[in-house]
Design a protein around this motif. Structure first.
Motif, PDB file in Angstrom:
ATOM      1  N   GLY A  36       0.789  -1.227   0.000  1.00 39.61           N
ATOM      2  CA  GLY A  36       0.000   0.000   0.000  1.00 39.61           C
ATOM      3  C   GLY A  36       0.822   1.279   0.000  1.00 39.61           C
ATOM      4  O   GLY A  36       0.448   2.267  -0.617  1.00 39.61           O
ATOM      5  N   ALA A  37       1.950   1.273   0.670  1.00 34.76           N
ATOM      6  CA  ALA A  37       2.771   2.487   0.743  1.00 34.76           C
ATOM      7  C   ALA A  37       3.306   2.883  -0.629  1.00 34.76           C
ATOM      8  O   ALA A  37       3.587   4.057  -0.878  1.00 34.76           O
ATOM      9  N   ALA A  38       3.429   1.930  -1.539  1.00 31.31           N
ATOM     10  CA  ALA A  38       3.938   2.220  -2.881  1.00 31.31           C
ATOM     11  C   ALA A  38       2.832   2.633  -3.844  1.00 31.31           C
ATOM     12  O   ALA A  38       3.114   2.987  -4.983  1.00 31.31           O
ATOM     13  N   CYS A  39       1.584   2.612  -3.402  1.00 36.18           N
ATOM     14  CA  CYS A  39       0.445   2.921  -4.262  1.00 36.18           C
ATOM     15  C   CYS A  39      -0.093   4.316  -4.012  1.00 36.18           C
ATOM     16  O   CYS A  39      -0.088   4.794  -2.880  1.00 36.18           O
ATOM     17  N   VAL A  40      -0.550   4.951  -5.073  1.00 34.12           N
ATOM     18  CA  VAL A  40      -1.209   6.240  -4.946  1.00 34.12           C
ATOM     19  C   VAL A  40      -2.601   6.044  -4.350  1.00 34.12           C
ATOM     20  O   VAL A  40      -3.066   6.847  -3.557  1.00 34.12           O
ATOM     21  N   ARG A  41      -3.252   4.941  -4.728  1.00 35.64           N
ATOM     22  CA  ARG A  41      -4.614   4.672  -4.267  1.00 35.64           C
ATOM     23  C   ARG A  41      -4.801   3.165  -4.088  1.00 35.64           C
ATOM     24  O   ARG A  41      -4.335   2.381  -4.897  1.00 35.64           O
ATOM     25  N   THR A  42      -5.447   2.771  -3.029  1.00 35.39           N
ATOM     26  CA  THR A  42      -5.879   1.388  -2.854  1.00 35.39           C
ATOM     27  C   THR A  42      -7.371   1.404  -2.593  1.00 35.39           C
ATOM     28  O   THR A  42      -7.915   2.389  -2.088  1.00 35.39           O
ATOM     29  N   GLY A  43      -8.049   0.330  -2.948  1.00 31.07           N
ATOM     30  CA  GLY A  43      -9.486   0.272  -2.742  1.00 31.07           C
ATOM     31  C   GLY A  43     -10.006  -1.116  -3.012  1.00 31.07           C
ATOM     32  O   GLY A  43      -9.266  -2.041  -3.304  1.00 31.07           O
ATOM     33  N   TYR A  44     -11.317  -1.241  -2.913  1.00 33.68           N
ATOM     34  CA  TYR A  44     -11.974  -2.523  -3.132  1.00 33.68           C
ATOM     35  C   TYR A  44     -12.358  -2.681  -4.598  1.00 33.68           C
ATOM     36  O   TYR A  44     -12.663  -1.711  -5.272  1.00 33.68           O
ATOM     37  N   ALA A  45     -12.342  -3.908  -5.074  1.00 30.84           N
ATOM     38  CA  ALA A  45     -12.767  -4.223  -6.437  1.00 30.84           C
ATOM     39  C   ALA A  45     -13.348  -5.628  -6.433  1.00 30.84           C
ATOM     40  O   ALA A  45     -12.950  -6.475  -5.642  1.00 30.84           O
ATOM     41  N   HIS A  46     -14.285  -5.857  -7.328  1.00 32.04           N
ATOM     42  CA  HIS A  46     -14.841  -7.196  -7.499  1.00 32.04           C
ATOM     43  C   HIS A  46     -14.078  -7.865  -8.629  1.00 32.04           C
ATOM     44  O   HIS A  46     -13.995  -7.327  -9.731  1.00 32.04           O
ATOM     45  N   MET A  47     -13.511  -9.036  -8.356  1.00 33.38           N
ATOM     46  CA  MET A  47     -12.753  -9.781  -9.359  1.00 33.38           C
ATOM     47  C   MET A  47     -13.409 -11.131  -9.590  1.00 33.38           C
ATOM     48  O   MET A  47     -13.944 -11.729  -8.654  1.00 33.38           O
ATOM     49  N   GLU A  48     -13.358 -11.601 -10.831  1.00 27.90           N
ATOM     50  CA  GLU A  48     -13.819 -12.944 -11.150  1.00 27.90           C
ATOM     51  C   GLU A  48     -12.747 -13.667 -11.938  1.00 27.90           C
ATOM     52  O   GLU A  48     -12.110 -13.086 -12.821  1.00 27.90           O
ATOM     53  N   LEU A  49     -12.538 -14.927 -11.606  1.00 26.07           N
ATOM     54  CA  LEU A  49     -11.596 -15.793 -12.308  1.00 26.07           C
ATOM     55  C   LEU A  49     -12.396 -16.938 -12.894  1.00 26.07           C
ATOM     56  O   LEU A  49     -13.134 -17.616 -12.183  1.00 26.07           O
ATOM     57  N   THR A  50     -12.261 -17.146 -14.215  1.00 26.83           N
ATOM     58  CA  THR A  50     -13.020 -18.184 -14.906  1.00 26.83           C
ATOM     59  C   THR A  50     -12.086 -18.992 -15.794  1.00 26.83           C
ATOM     60  O   THR A  50     -11.407 -18.420 -16.650  1.00 26.83           O
ATOM     61  N   TRP A  51     -12.054 -20.292 -15.584  1.00 24.48           N
ATOM     62  CA  TRP A  51     -11.285 -21.153 -16.478  1.00 24.48           C
ATOM     63  C   TRP A  51     -12.086 -21.301 -17.763  1.00 24.48           C
ATOM     64  O   TRP A  51     -13.228 -21.744 -17.743  1.00 24.48           O
ATOM     65  N   THR A  52     -11.492 -20.912 -18.892  1.00 19.04           N
ATOM     66  CA  THR A  52     -12.169 -20.976 -20.183  1.00 19.04           C
ATOM     67  C   THR A  52     -11.660 -22.134 -21.035  1.00 19.04           C
ATOM     68  O   THR A  52     -12.150 -22.360 -22.127  1.00 19.04           O
ATOM     69  N   GLY A  53     -10.689 -22.844 -20.551  1.00 12.35           N
ATOM     70  CA  GLY A  53     -10.114 -23.997 -21.231  1.00 12.35           C
ATOM     71  C   GLY A  53      -9.171 -24.693 -20.276  1.00 12.35           C
ATOM     72  O   GLY A  53      -8.987 -24.240 -19.149  1.00 12.35           O
ATOM     73  N   PRO A  54      -8.534 -25.771 -20.699  1.00  6.79           N
ATOM     74  CA  PRO A  54      -7.657 -26.516 -19.798  1.00  6.79           C
ATOM     75  C   PRO A  54      -6.446 -25.717 -19.305  1.00  6.79           C
ATOM     76  O   PRO A  54      -5.922 -25.996 -18.245  1.00  6.79           O
ATOM     77  N   ALA A  55      -6.037 -24.705 -20.060  1.00  4.30           N
ATOM     78  CA  ALA A  55      -4.884 -23.905 -19.656  1.00  4.30           C
ATOM     79  C   ALA A  55      -5.132 -22.412 -19.849  1.00  4.30           C
ATOM     80  O   ALA A  55      -4.203 -21.633 -19.913  1.00  4.30           O
ATOM     81  N   SER A  56      -6.408 -22.005 -19.944  1.00  5.69           N
ATOM     82  CA  SER A  56      -6.739 -20.591 -20.149  1.00  5.69           C
ATOM     83  C   SER A  56      -7.589 -20.071 -19.003  1.00  5.69           C
ATOM     84  O   SER A  56      -8.551 -20.716 -18.589  1.00  5.69           O
ATOM     85  N   LEU A  57      -7.219 -18.913 -18.521  1.00  2.00           N
ATOM     86  CA  LEU A  57      -7.906 -18.283 -17.400  1.00  2.00           C
ATOM     87  C   LEU A  57      -8.309 -16.871 -17.794  1.00  2.00           C
ATOM     88  O   LEU A  57      -7.491 -16.108 -18.314  1.00  2.00           O
ATOM     89  N   ARG A  58      -9.563 -16.516 -17.550  1.00  3.97           N
ATOM     90  CA  ARG A  58     -10.046 -15.164 -17.804  1.00  3.97           C
ATOM     91  C   ARG A  58     -10.198 -14.452 -16.469  1.00  3.97           C
ATOM     92  O   ARG A  58     -10.810 -14.975 -15.537  1.00  3.97           O
TER      93      ARG A  58
END
Length: 59
Positions: A15-37
């Motif tokens: 955090g000390a190295a960031c200008v801004r920190t905050g909350y965000a909604h993230m989603e991780l979806t496997w779209t194939g055997p070796a692909s991640l969105r």
């Protein structure tokens, strides 16, 4: 990692190295055997990663 407060979640480490920190909604979806969105609301992100093997040279 999610946390109720930013000072107890991951920003406590960088955090000390960031200008801004905050909350965000993230989603991780496997779209194939070796692909991640990865998608995120704010800041907006839509990123697809695909893992591949690289050629290894043996001498």
């Amino acid at each position: 990692m999610d946390g109720a407060r930013l000072d107890t979640a991951c920003p406590r480490y960088y955090g000390a190295a960031c200008v801004r920190t905050g909350y965000a909604h993230m989603e991780l979806t496997w779209t194939g055997p070796a692909s991640l969105r990865v998608t995120m609301d704010t800041p907006q992100l839509d990123w697809t990663l695909t893992a591949t093997s690289t050629r290894s040279w043996t001498f």
